[in-house]
Design an enzyme around this catalytic site. Structure first.
Site, PDB file in Angstrom:
ATOM      1  N   ASP A  94      21.238  -6.370  -4.815  1.00 25.87           N
ATOM      2  CA  ASP A  94      20.649  -5.132  -5.332  1.00 25.87           C
ATOM      3  C   ASP A  94      21.408  -3.914  -4.807  1.00 25.87           C
ATOM      4  OD1 ASP A  94      19.742  -5.508  -2.715  1.00 25.87           O
ATOM      5  OD2 ASP A  94      17.664  -4.994  -3.134  1.00 25.87           O
ATOM      6  N   ASP A  97      24.546  -1.472   1.512  1.00 24.13           N
ATOM      7  CA  ASP A  97      24.304  -0.251   2.281  1.00 24.13           C
ATOM      8  C   ASP A  97      25.288  -0.236   3.466  1.00 24.13           C
ATOM      9  OD1 ASP A  97      23.089   2.000   3.388  1.00 24.13           O
ATOM     10  OD2 ASP A  97      21.309   0.957   4.067  1.00 24.13           O
TER      11      ASP A  97
END
Ligand code: 5GP
Length: 173
Positions: A94, A97
């Site tokens: 998804d 980061d």
């Protein structure tokens, strides 16, 4: 909450990524590995744009830390059901980061000798990267901020939104 990526923007970009993957894996049968839970909506839309032979499997990780920051200590909570030796593997994430989750997953999967290992992520917060990780297919490079929707949660909520939204600092449920 403010809409960052509309349903239409997401769907258009997924078609573009699917075209790229289709070209790159011509004549092959990749295994797409969805990293639970955040990637399941993206993965399900992506595979329906991929008119080619493929397989799907899932892994799940958890990282110690609070809900909005990653501690960097990654733990595998669900492993694959299938062997990947000699197979073309695409990790479907998804969000990338800090990159710590992806580095952990890549190292784990590379020990199993896949023929190839690529990474496809819907969102990339590249400015926040702490460790170098290769991202082969990226939907959108986004600004820093906590996002939800399109499979991505806040305290298990908002996964069903058709768009991606950013939670403002003064966000109140
Ligand atoms: P990394 O290990 O790259 O720091 O973290 C990646 C994971 O942290 C993502 O797969 C996702 O689960 C979580 N994460 C990072 N940023 C966000 C965010 O803005 N919203 C949500 N819900 N999860 C995030």
């Amino acid at each position: 909450m403010r809409v960052l990526l509309s349903e239409q923007q997401i769907q258009e970009r997924i078609r573009e990524i699917a075209t790229q993957i289709h070209t790159d894996y011509e004549g092959k049968k990749p295994i797409l590995i969805g990293i639970l839970k955040g990637s399941f909506v993206f993965l399900s839309d992506l595979i329906r744009e991929l008119e080619m032979e493929l397989e799907v499997d899932f892994m799940a990780t958890s990282s110690y830390g609070d809900a909005t920051t990653s501690s960097g200590v990654v733990q595998l909570t669900k492993d694959l059901d299938v062997a990947i030796e000699g197979r073309d593997v695409i990790i479907v994430e998804d969000i990338v980061d800090t990159g710590l989750t992806l580095r952990y997953l890549r190292q784990l999967l590379l020990q199993r000798f896949p023929a190839s290992l690529a990474v496809c992520t819907l969102l990339d917060k590249s400015a926040r990267r702490q460790v170098e990780v290769p991202v082969d297919y990226c939907g959108f490079d986004i600004e820093d901020g906590f996002v939800v929707g399109y499979g991505i949660d806040y305290a298990q909520k908002y996964r069903q939104l058709r768009f991606v939204a950013i939670i403002e600092e003064d966000f109140n449920e």
